[in-house]
Design an enzyme around this catalytic site. Structure first.
Site, PDB file in Angstrom:
ATOM      1  N   CYS A  62      -0.505   3.047  -0.240  1.00  0.00           N
ATOM      2  CA  CYS A  62      -1.692   2.425  -0.815  1.00  0.00           C
ATOM      3  C   CYS A  62      -2.276   3.332  -1.905  1.00  0.00           C
ATOM      4  CB  CYS A  62      -2.697   2.078   0.277  1.00  0.00           C
ATOM      5  SG  CYS A  62      -3.926   0.833  -0.243  1.00  0.00           S
ATOM      6  N   HIS A 150       0.699  -1.387   4.014  1.00  0.00           N
ATOM      7  CA  HIS A 150       0.442  -0.461   5.126  1.00  0.00           C
ATOM      8  C   HIS A 150       1.421  -0.697   6.264  1.00  0.00           C
ATOM      9  CE1 HIS A 150      -3.243   1.416   3.649  1.00  0.00           C
ATOM     10  NE2 HIS A 150      -3.560   0.232   3.157  1.00  0.00           N
ATOM     11  N   GLU A 152       2.393   1.659   8.084  1.00  0.00           N
ATOM     12  CA  GLU A 152       2.108   2.705   9.075  1.00  0.00           C
ATOM     13  C   GLU A 152       1.107   2.271  10.146  1.00  0.00           C
ATOM     14  OE1 GLU A 152      -1.498   3.079   6.483  1.00  0.00           O
ATOM     15  OE2 GLU A 152       0.568   2.382   6.294  1.00  0.00           O
TER      16      GLU A 152
END
Length: 221
Positions: A62, A150, A152
């Site tokens: 990001c 994202h 993660e």
């Protein structure tokens, strides 16, 4: 060993990236262009440039991806639309040939929370797109990656973001275009595959910590 540095709190830190096998730059609510408000972003970009020049694997997520793009001379700007929630990420032809993005089984539903986007650095490989944001991922050289999305996150982190006051204000300002309950429903639906994919993608990236390095020229700024 892992060293975590919060540059906004430790503004005096100048990391010696040559000491590390890899560098990961995470996200944040600020813009990569807000250098006057967040001068530590310059320190992050300097660390990125040194890591890329020394062929140390770099991963940006990001804001981290935007900082990599900016460090390599590319422009960061507002995206025409904010992506908040679960959206389809589609690998490009180059993406399907990439060691990390070859883990994708085709278009994948992945969590997003961003309002900015990046241009591709000169010489970068375009790896993925979404409907609202053409530049979702790139690779520069052999092992510097920028991911706008994202991969993660887990369900607990998404719920925390949905309850954070600054994020609630952002959602409210967008009117009825973002529905937190729909995000929660989509999280239940897509999180298992996202977790599986994140293990495969990030595991492949970590393997680069121990790969032979080749010199990669940086674009002129």
């Amino acid at each position: 060993r892992i060293r975590y540095v919060n540059f906004s709190r430790l503004v005096e830190v100048v990391p010696d990236v040559s000491r590390y096998h890899g560098l990961i730059i995470l996200g944040g609510p600020m813009s990569a262009n807000e250098l006057n408000r967040y001068p530590h972003l310059d320190a992050e970009k300097d660390a990125i440039r040194h890591a890329v020049a020394d062929e140390i694997p770099v991963l940006g997520i990001c804001l981290g991806a935007q900082l990599i793009a900016a460090a390599l001379g590319a422009r960061v700007r507002k995206n025409p639309a904010k992506e908040i929630g679960w959206f389809e990420v589609v690998p490009t032809d180059a993406g399907y040939q990439d060691p990390l993005f070859s883990k994708f089984g085709g278009p994948e539903m992945i969590f997003h929370w961003h309002g900015d986007t990046f241009a591709l650095p000169q010489g970068a490989h375009h790896l993925a797109r979404s409907e609202a944001c053409p530049n979702q991922a790139f690779r520069f050289g052999d092992s510097a990656y920028g991911l706008q999305f994202h991969l993660e996150v887990d369900a607990v982190l998404i719920e925390r973001w949905l309850r954070t006051p600054v994020h609630l204000r952002e959602i409210t300002a967008l009117g009825n275009t973002v529905d937190p309950e729909q995000i929660r429903t989509d999280t239940s639906r897509y999180m298992a595959r996202s977790t599986e994919l994140s293990g495969a993608v990030f595991g492949e990236f970590i393997d680069r910590f121990y790969s032979p390095r080749r010199r990669v020229p940086l674009p002129s700024r």
